[in-house]
Design a protein around this motif. Structure first.
Motif, PDB file in Angstrom:
ATOM      1  N   ARG A   9     -10.328  15.396 -30.135  1.00 38.68           N
ATOM      2  CA  ARG A   9     -11.173  14.362 -30.740  1.00 38.68           C
ATOM      3  C   ARG A   9     -10.507  12.978 -30.738  1.00 38.68           C
ATOM      4  O   ARG A   9     -11.154  11.973 -30.443  1.00 38.68           O
ATOM      5  CB  ARG A   9     -11.515  14.778 -32.166  1.00 38.68           C
ATOM      6  N   GLU A  10      -9.229  12.917 -31.051  1.00 38.88           N
ATOM      7  CA  GLU A  10      -8.545  11.617 -31.119  1.00 38.88           C
ATOM      8  C   GLU A  10      -8.523  10.932 -29.744  1.00 38.88           C
ATOM      9  O   GLU A  10      -8.807   9.748 -29.629  1.00 38.88           O
ATOM     10  CB  GLU A  10      -7.122  11.785 -31.631  1.00 38.88           C
ATOM     11  N   LEU A  11      -8.196  11.695 -28.701  1.00 40.38           N
ATOM     12  CA  LEU A  11      -8.186  11.124 -27.358  1.00 40.38           C
ATOM     13  C   LEU A  11      -9.597  10.751 -26.922  1.00 40.38           C
ATOM     14  O   LEU A  11      -9.804   9.714 -26.297  1.00 40.38           O
ATOM     15  CB  LEU A  11      -7.555  12.089 -26.357  1.00 40.38           C
ATOM     16  N   ARG A  12     -10.579  11.563 -27.255  1.00 44.81           N
ATOM     17  CA  ARG A  12     -11.970  11.257 -26.929  1.00 44.81           C
ATOM     18  C   ARG A  12     -12.362   9.925 -27.567  1.00 44.81           C
ATOM     19  O   ARG A  12     -13.026   9.099 -26.951  1.00 44.81           O
ATOM     20  CB  ARG A  12     -12.867  12.395 -27.409  1.00 44.81           C
ATOM     21  N   HIS A  13     -11.927   9.703 -28.815  1.00 39.78           N
ATOM     22  CA  HIS A  13     -12.225   8.441 -29.506  1.00 39.78           C
ATOM     23  C   HIS A  13     -11.545   7.264 -28.798  1.00 39.78           C
ATOM     24  O   HIS A  13     -12.152   6.207 -28.610  1.00 39.78           O
ATOM     25  CB  HIS A  13     -11.779   8.527 -30.965  1.00 39.78           C
ATOM     26  N   LYS A  14     -10.289   7.433 -28.387  1.00 43.59           N
ATOM     27  CA  LYS A  14      -9.581   6.364 -27.675  1.00 43.59           C
ATOM     28  C   LYS A  14     -10.271   6.053 -26.353  1.00 43.59           C
ATOM     29  O   LYS A  14     -10.372   4.888 -25.962  1.00 43.59           O
ATOM     30  CB  LYS A  14      -8.128   6.759 -27.432  1.00 43.59           C
ATOM     31  N   LEU A  15     -10.743   7.078 -25.663  1.00 46.71           N
ATOM     32  CA  LEU A  15     -11.476   6.860 -24.404  1.00 46.71           C
ATOM     33  C   LEU A  15     -12.769   6.097 -24.666  1.00 46.71           C
ATOM     34  O   LEU A  15     -13.145   5.209 -23.895  1.00 46.71           O
ATOM     35  CB  LEU A  15     -11.777   8.196 -23.723  1.00 46.71           C
ATOM     36  N   HIS A  16     -13.437   6.439 -25.760  1.00 45.14           N
ATOM     37  CA  HIS A  16     -14.674   5.741 -26.117  1.00 45.14           C
ATOM     38  C   HIS A  16     -14.405   4.258 -26.390  1.00 45.14           C
ATOM     39  O   HIS A  16     -15.138   3.385 -25.907  1.00 45.14           O
ATOM     40  CB  HIS A  16     -15.311   6.407 -27.339  1.00 45.14           C
ATOM     41  N   LEU A  17     -13.352   3.971 -27.144  1.00 43.67           N
ATOM     42  CA  LEU A  17     -13.012   2.575 -27.428  1.00 43.67           C
ATOM     43  C   LEU A  17     -12.618   1.828 -26.163  1.00 43.67           C
ATOM     44  O   LEU A  17     -12.967   0.654 -25.982  1.00 43.67           O
ATOM     45  CB  LEU A  17     -11.870   2.504 -28.451  1.00 43.67           C
ATOM     46  N   GLY A  65     -15.555  -3.961 -17.540  1.00 47.12           N
ATOM     47  CA  GLY A  65     -16.671  -3.588 -16.681  1.00 47.12           C
ATOM     48  C   GLY A  65     -17.134  -2.171 -16.982  1.00 47.12           C
ATOM     49  O   GLY A  65     -16.360  -1.225 -16.880  1.00 47.12           O
ATOM     50  N   LYS A  66     -18.379  -2.032 -17.358  1.00 47.85           N
ATOM     51  CA  LYS A  66     -18.881  -0.740 -17.831  1.00 47.85           C
ATOM     52  C   LYS A  66     -18.820   0.348 -16.765  1.00 47.85           C
ATOM     53  O   LYS A  66     -18.368   1.451 -17.024  1.00 47.85           O
ATOM     54  CB  LYS A  66     -20.324  -0.875 -18.331  1.00 47.85           C
ATOM     55  N   LYS A  67     -19.277   0.065 -15.561  1.00 50.88           N
ATOM     56  CA  LYS A  67     -19.263   1.081 -14.506  1.00 50.88           C
ATOM     57  C   LYS A  67     -17.838   1.483 -14.155  1.00 50.88           C
ATOM     58  O   LYS A  67     -17.541   2.664 -13.982  1.00 50.88           O
ATOM     59  CB  LYS A  67     -19.967   0.582 -13.250  1.00 50.88           C
ATOM     60  N   GLN A 117     -13.515   5.448 -14.524  1.00 47.75           N
ATOM     61  CA  GLN A 117     -12.115   5.739 -14.812  1.00 47.75           C
ATOM     62  C   GLN A 117     -11.995   6.862 -15.852  1.00 47.75           C
ATOM     63  O   GLN A 117     -11.147   7.746 -15.723  1.00 47.75           O
ATOM     64  CB  GLN A 117     -11.388   4.484 -15.287  1.00 47.75           C
ATOM     65  N   ILE A 118     -12.858   6.859 -16.839  1.00 41.97           N
ATOM     66  CA  ILE A 118     -12.861   7.925 -17.839  1.00 41.97           C
ATOM     67  C   ILE A 118     -13.242   9.252 -17.193  1.00 41.97           C
ATOM     68  O   ILE A 118     -12.656  10.296 -17.501  1.00 41.97           O
ATOM     69  CB  ILE A 118     -13.790   7.569 -19.012  1.00 41.97           C
ATOM     70  N   GLU A 119     -14.203   9.224 -16.276  1.00 40.03           N
ATOM     71  CA  GLU A 119     -14.567  10.450 -15.549  1.00 40.03           C
ATOM     72  C   GLU A 119     -13.359  11.004 -14.800  1.00 40.03           C
ATOM     73  O   GLU A 119     -13.130  12.218 -14.791  1.00 40.03           O
ATOM     74  CB  GLU A 119     -15.692  10.170 -14.556  1.00 40.03           C
ATOM     75  N   ILE A 159     -11.617  14.635 -15.294  1.00 42.58           N
ATOM     76  CA  ILE A 159     -11.447  15.555 -14.166  1.00 42.58           C
ATOM     77  C   ILE A 159      -9.990  15.988 -14.060  1.00 42.58           C
ATOM     78  O   ILE A 159      -9.693  17.173 -13.874  1.00 42.58           O
ATOM     79  CB  ILE A 159     -11.935  14.896 -12.855  1.00 42.58           C
ATOM     80  N   PHE A 160      -9.079  15.026 -14.185  1.00 43.95           N
ATOM     81  CA  PHE A 160      -7.648  15.337 -14.097  1.00 43.95           C
ATOM     82  C   PHE A 160      -7.210  16.286 -15.210  1.00 43.95           C
ATOM     83  O   PHE A 160      -6.541  17.282 -14.959  1.00 43.95           O
ATOM     84  CB  PHE A 160      -6.826  14.042 -14.123  1.00 43.95           C
ATOM     85  N   VAL A 161      -7.601  15.996 -16.441  1.00 40.91           N
ATOM     86  CA  VAL A 161      -7.189  16.827 -17.578  1.00 40.91           C
ATOM     87  C   VAL A 161      -7.777  18.234 -17.441  1.00 40.91           C
ATOM     88  O   VAL A 161      -7.071  19.229 -17.665  1.00 40.91           O
ATOM     89  CB  VAL A 161      -7.602  16.175 -18.919  1.00 40.91           C
ATOM     90  N   GLU A 162      -9.026  18.339 -17.056  1.00 41.83           N
ATOM     91  CA  GLU A 162      -9.642  19.659 -16.867  1.00 41.83           C
ATOM     92  C   GLU A 162      -8.966  20.421 -15.725  1.00 41.83           C
ATOM     93  O   GLU A 162      -8.805  21.631 -15.796  1.00 41.83           O
ATOM     94  CB  GLU A 162     -11.142  19.531 -16.617  1.00 41.83           C
ATOM     95  N   TRP A 163      -8.579  19.720 -14.671  1.00 41.28           N
ATOM     96  CA  TRP A 163      -7.892  20.372 -13.554  1.00 41.28           C
ATOM     97  C   TRP A 163      -6.557  20.965 -14.017  1.00 41.28           C
ATOM     98  O   TRP A 163      -6.168  22.046 -13.585  1.00 41.28           O
ATOM     99  CB  TRP A 163      -7.654  19.378 -12.412  1.00 41.28           C
ATOM    100  N   CYS A 164      -5.882  20.257 -14.898  1.00 42.94           N
ATOM    101  CA  CYS A 164      -4.578  20.723 -15.395  1.00 42.94           C
ATOM    102  C   CYS A 164      -4.714  21.951 -16.283  1.00 42.94           C
ATOM    103  O   CYS A 164      -3.744  22.698 -16.444  1.00 42.94           O
ATOM    104  CB  CYS A 164      -3.867  19.606 -16.158  1.00 42.94           C
ATOM    105  N   ARG A 165      -5.878  22.152 -16.877  1.00 43.51           N
ATOM    106  CA  ARG A 165      -6.143  23.311 -17.748  1.00 43.51           C
ATOM    107  C   ARG A 165      -5.151  23.419 -18.905  1.00 43.51           C
ATOM    108  O   ARG A 165      -4.610  24.494 -19.180  1.00 43.51           O
ATOM    109  CB  ARG A 165      -6.158  24.605 -16.953  1.00 43.51           C
ATOM    110  N   ARG A 166      -4.894  22.296 -19.521  1.00 40.81           N
ATOM    111  CA  ARG A 166      -4.036  22.267 -20.706  1.00 40.81           C
ATOM    112  C   ARG A 166      -4.365  21.001 -21.492  1.00 40.81           C
ATOM    113  O   ARG A 166      -4.913  20.059 -20.941  1.00 40.81           O
ATOM    114  CB  ARG A 166      -2.558  22.304 -20.332  1.00 40.81           C
TER     115      ARG A 166
END
Length: 92
Positions: A6-14, A20-22, A27-29, A33-40
């Protein structure tokens, strides 16, 4: 996104709210993708996982550069010192 707490998700949101929105959204995507690929959890990702990520993917140079900048932003959001390892051909 089980590996992004949750904390990292909030930082990504901020982070996404400025600039530039796009570009920020993409970059967040890439970070997700990188974090999910690492599976940790993101806090357990280190230099080794970055090396393995770039070795496992045959990215075009510009795509690898974009992922590298996204991973650099992740490093910053996590409060890490220095920069993550770059793809071999960037030579940074």
């Amino acid at each position: 996104m089980a590996f992004i707490h949750r904390e990292l998700r909030h930082k990504l949101h901020l982070y996404a709210r400025k600039g530039g929105k796009k570009s920020r959204r993409r970059q967040i995507e890439r970070i997700e993708i990188f974090v999910e690929w690492c599976r940790r959890p993101a806090e357990q990702i280190g230099r080794r996982q970055v090396h393995e990520f770039f070795q496992a993917h045959d990215f075009a140079p510009t795509t690898a550069r974009d992922y590298y900048y996204a991973i650099c932003q992740l490093w910053t959001l996590l409060g890490r010192e220095g920069k993550p390892p770059s793809p071999p051909f960037l030579g940074e």
